[in-house]
Design a protein around this motif. Structure first.
Motif, PDB file in Angstrom:
ATOM      1  N   MET A   1      42.593  52.955 -47.469  1.00  0.00           N
ATOM      2  CA  MET A   1      43.609  51.980 -47.871  1.00  0.00           C
ATOM      3  C   MET A   1      44.938  52.699 -48.117  1.00  0.00           C
ATOM      4  O   MET A   1      44.969  53.746 -48.740  1.00  0.00           O
ATOM      5  CB  MET A   1      43.168  51.277 -49.170  1.00  0.00           C
ATOM      6  CG  MET A   1      44.184  50.253 -49.668  1.00  0.00           C
ATOM      7  SD  MET A   1      43.810  49.616 -51.324  1.00  0.00           S
ATOM      8  CE  MET A   1      42.437  48.539 -50.985  1.00  0.00           C
ATOM      9  N   ARG A  96      37.679  39.565 -59.899  1.00  0.00           N
ATOM     10  CA  ARG A  96      37.622  38.855 -58.617  1.00  0.00           C
ATOM     11  C   ARG A  96      38.833  39.229 -57.735  1.00  0.00           C
ATOM     12  O   ARG A  96      38.690  39.497 -56.546  1.00  0.00           O
ATOM     13  CB  ARG A  96      37.610  37.339 -58.864  1.00  0.00           C
ATOM     14  CG  ARG A  96      37.624  36.514 -57.588  1.00  0.00           C
ATOM     15  CD  ARG A  96      37.968  35.073 -57.896  1.00  0.00           C
ATOM     16  NE  ARG A  96      36.937  34.471 -58.733  1.00  0.00           N
ATOM     17  CZ  ARG A  96      35.947  33.715 -58.259  1.00  0.00           C
ATOM     18  NH1 ARG A  96      35.867  33.460 -56.981  1.00  0.00           N
ATOM     19  NH2 ARG A  96      35.058  33.209 -59.075  1.00  0.00           N
ATOM     20  N   ARG A  99      38.361  42.730 -56.384  1.00  0.00           N
ATOM     21  CA  ARG A  99      37.414  42.729 -55.251  1.00  0.00           C
ATOM     22  C   ARG A  99      38.093  42.275 -53.969  1.00  0.00           C
ATOM     23  O   ARG A  99      37.948  42.901 -52.913  1.00  0.00           O
ATOM     24  CB  ARG A  99      36.252  41.773 -55.524  1.00  0.00           C
ATOM     25  CG  ARG A  99      35.183  42.342 -56.322  1.00  0.00           C
ATOM     26  CD  ARG A  99      33.845  42.413 -55.545  1.00  0.00           C
ATOM     27  NE  ARG A  99      32.939  43.238 -56.336  1.00  0.00           N
ATOM     28  CZ  ARG A  99      32.637  44.489 -56.063  1.00  0.00           C
ATOM     29  NH1 ARG A  99      33.070  45.059 -54.962  1.00  0.00           N
ATOM     30  NH2 ARG A  99      31.876  45.177 -56.862  1.00  0.00           N
ATOM     31  N   GLU A 100      38.822  41.156 -54.121  1.00  0.00           N
ATOM     32  CA  GLU A 100      39.513  40.567 -52.981  1.00  0.00           C
ATOM     33  C   GLU A 100      40.493  41.584 -52.368  1.00  0.00           C
ATOM     34  O   GLU A 100      40.519  41.792 -51.164  1.00  0.00           O
ATOM     35  CB  GLU A 100      40.294  39.392 -53.554  1.00  0.00           C
ATOM     36  CG  GLU A 100      40.643  38.256 -52.665  1.00  0.00           C
ATOM     37  CD  GLU A 100      41.374  37.234 -53.546  1.00  0.00           C
ATOM     38  OE1 GLU A 100      40.761  36.712 -54.509  1.00  0.00           O
ATOM     39  OE2 GLU A 100      42.570  37.003 -53.279  1.00  0.00           O
ATOM     40  N   SER A 102      40.464  44.822 -52.675  1.00  0.00           N
ATOM     41  CA  SER A 102      39.875  46.095 -52.261  1.00  0.00           C
ATOM     42  C   SER A 102      39.556  46.111 -50.752  1.00  0.00           C
ATOM     43  O   SER A 102      39.309  47.167 -50.192  1.00  0.00           O
ATOM     44  CB  SER A 102      38.627  46.428 -53.082  1.00  0.00           C
ATOM     45  OG  SER A 102      37.581  45.529 -52.782  1.00  0.00           O
ATOM     46  N   ASP A 103      39.586  44.935 -50.122  1.00  0.00           N
ATOM     47  CA  ASP A 103      39.388  44.836 -48.668  1.00  0.00           C
ATOM     48  C   ASP A 103      40.681  45.052 -47.885  1.00  0.00           C
ATOM     49  O   ASP A 103      40.650  45.160 -46.659  1.00  0.00           O
ATOM     50  CB  ASP A 103      38.893  43.423 -48.298  1.00  0.00           C
ATOM     51  CG  ASP A 103      37.405  43.278 -48.553  1.00  0.00           C
ATOM     52  OD1 ASP A 103      36.719  44.309 -48.586  1.00  0.00           O
ATOM     53  OD2 ASP A 103      36.948  42.129 -48.715  1.00  0.00           O
ATOM     54  N   ALA A 104      41.804  45.055 -48.583  1.00  0.00           N
ATOM     55  CA  ALA A 104      43.102  45.104 -47.890  1.00  0.00           C
ATOM     56  C   ALA A 104      43.321  46.470 -47.246  1.00  0.00           C
ATOM     57  O   ALA A 104      42.827  47.488 -47.720  1.00  0.00           O
ATOM     58  CB  ALA A 104      44.226  44.812 -48.872  1.00  0.00           C
ATOM     59  N   GLU A 105      44.059  46.459 -46.154  1.00  0.00           N
ATOM     60  CA  GLU A 105      44.384  47.717 -45.497  1.00  0.00           C
ATOM     61  C   GLU A 105      45.596  48.374 -46.133  1.00  0.00           C
ATOM     62  O   GLU A 105      45.716  49.593 -46.173  1.00  0.00           O
ATOM     63  CB  GLU A 105      44.713  47.429 -44.028  1.00  0.00           C
ATOM     64  CG  GLU A 105      43.785  48.112 -43.058  1.00  0.00           C
ATOM     65  CD  GLU A 105      44.031  47.609 -41.657  1.00  0.00           C
ATOM     66  OE1 GLU A 105      44.961  48.130 -41.018  1.00  0.00           O
ATOM     67  OE2 GLU A 105      43.303  46.687 -41.231  1.00  0.00           O
ATOM     68  N   ILE A 155      41.306  48.290 -58.319  1.00  0.00           N
ATOM     69  CA  ILE A 155      41.088  48.024 -56.888  1.00  0.00           C
ATOM     70  C   ILE A 155      40.507  49.263 -56.209  1.00  0.00           C
ATOM     71  O   ILE A 155      39.520  49.189 -55.478  1.00  0.00           O
ATOM     72  CB  ILE A 155      42.421  47.620 -56.204  1.00  0.00           C
ATOM     73  CG1 ILE A 155      42.940  46.295 -56.773  1.00  0.00           C
ATOM     74  CG2 ILE A 155      42.239  47.525 -54.685  1.00  0.00           C
ATOM     75  CD1 ILE A 155      44.414  46.018 -56.453  1.00  0.00           C
ATOM     76  N   ILE A 159      36.786  50.537 -53.518  1.00  0.00           N
ATOM     77  CA  ILE A 159      36.768  50.946 -52.111  1.00  0.00           C
ATOM     78  C   ILE A 159      35.491  51.755 -51.875  1.00  0.00           C
ATOM     79  O   ILE A 159      35.212  52.690 -52.637  1.00  0.00           O
ATOM     80  CB  ILE A 159      38.016  51.800 -51.770  1.00  0.00           C
ATOM     81  CG1 ILE A 159      39.289  50.951 -51.956  1.00  0.00           C
ATOM     82  CG2 ILE A 159      37.938  52.344 -50.355  1.00  0.00           C
ATOM     83  CD1 ILE A 159      40.570  51.776 -51.875  1.00  0.00           C
ATOM     84  N   PRO A 160      34.695  51.389 -50.863  1.00  0.00           N
ATOM     85  CA  PRO A 160      33.440  52.099 -50.626  1.00  0.00           C
ATOM     86  C   PRO A 160      33.646  53.613 -50.552  1.00  0.00           C
ATOM     87  O   PRO A 160      34.540  54.078 -49.848  1.00  0.00           O
ATOM     88  CB  PRO A 160      32.947  51.525 -49.293  1.00  0.00           C
ATOM     89  CG  PRO A 160      33.562  50.154 -49.220  1.00  0.00           C
ATOM     90  CD  PRO A 160      34.905  50.278 -49.902  1.00  0.00           C
TER      91      PRO A 160
END
Ligand code: ADE
Length: 231
Positions: A1, A96, A99-100, A102-105, A155, A159-160
């Motif tokens: 990210m 929430r 989480r949302e 944490s998917d962002a690039e 956030i 991230i995995p």
């Protein structure tokens, strides 16, 4: 990210070098770039604020340095970012939201100071990507720096690969809408206080039940607002 931060206090973000997020940066999971808003000011004094139209106390951050800073960030961005402006007038930031996001690039944090940022900056940012004004809670900080740090940590740790044991993310407060259960480690007795027997029993089902009860009791007493009205 990728995370860009625009601030008049870049030094605030030096602490991102240490701890878990520092490791995440080292491992290439998190690419944080901090920008000094004053580098985008156009006058000799590098000013970034001015008096508010309509009068009132305090100063407002001028739109021009913000426009130039956002343009510079966008110039080498691979995708349209999500812009996050910390503000006590924003929507509430929660697990929430973390989480949302944490998917962002690509996230861009815009740290306001003084009485805020000229409103047109948000509309301009909306032409470049998503824009979210985010509040940490119903209290007022001096600026967006501390709030951005808190959000970057909340956030970033989702991230995995950033947190070593992903199990530890599942069992913590707010992940299932409840507060976390109490934790204990050795010794079993310390200064007159004993670890609850059930945790020493080795009985997995009873441990799970006890923890669930503890979560409910804690949430009911400390944060009843988290529970549905019926419970
Ligand atoms: N800036 C000032 N106060 C804030 C708050 N409560 N949350 C987020 N950003 C802020």
């Amino acid at each position: 990210m990728r995370v860009d931060v625009v601030t008049i206090f870049p030094a605030f973000f030096d602490v991102l070098e240490v701890s878990l997020l520092g490791k995440a940066r080292g491992a290439g999971l998190l690419d944080v770039r901090v920008h000094d808003l004053r580098d985008y000011a156009t006058d000799r004094h590098r000013s970034v604020d001015d008096t508010p139209y309509g009068g009132g106390a305090g100063m407002v951050m001028k739109p021009e340095p913000w426009g130039a800073a956002l343009d510079a960030i966008i110039a080498d961005a691979a995708t349209a970012p999500t812009f996050i402006f910390p503000s006590p007038a924003g929507e509430l930031f929660s697990q929430r939201t973390a989480r949302e996001l944490s998917d962002a690039e690509h996230l861009v944090f815009g740290c306001g100071r003084y009485e805020g940022i000229d409103e047109r900056v948000f509309a301009y940012a909306a032409t470049l990507g998503d824009v979210r004004l985010m509040s940490l809670g119903d209290y007022v900080l001096n600026g967006g720096e501390v709030a951005s740090m808190a959000m970057i940590e909340a956030i970033g740790r989702l991230i995995p690969g950033v947190v070593g044991n992903p199990e530890s993310l599942v069992e913590e407060s707010h992940e299932n809408g409840l507060l976390e259960y109490p934790s204990y480690t050795k010794p079993a007795s310390w200064r007159g206080q004993d670890v609850p027997d059930v945790l020493l029993s080795g009985h997995h089902r009873r441990v799970a039940e006890w923890r669930r009860e503890q979560q409910m009791t804690r949430t009911r007493t400390r944060r009843p607002d988290l529970l549905p009205p019926s419970s």
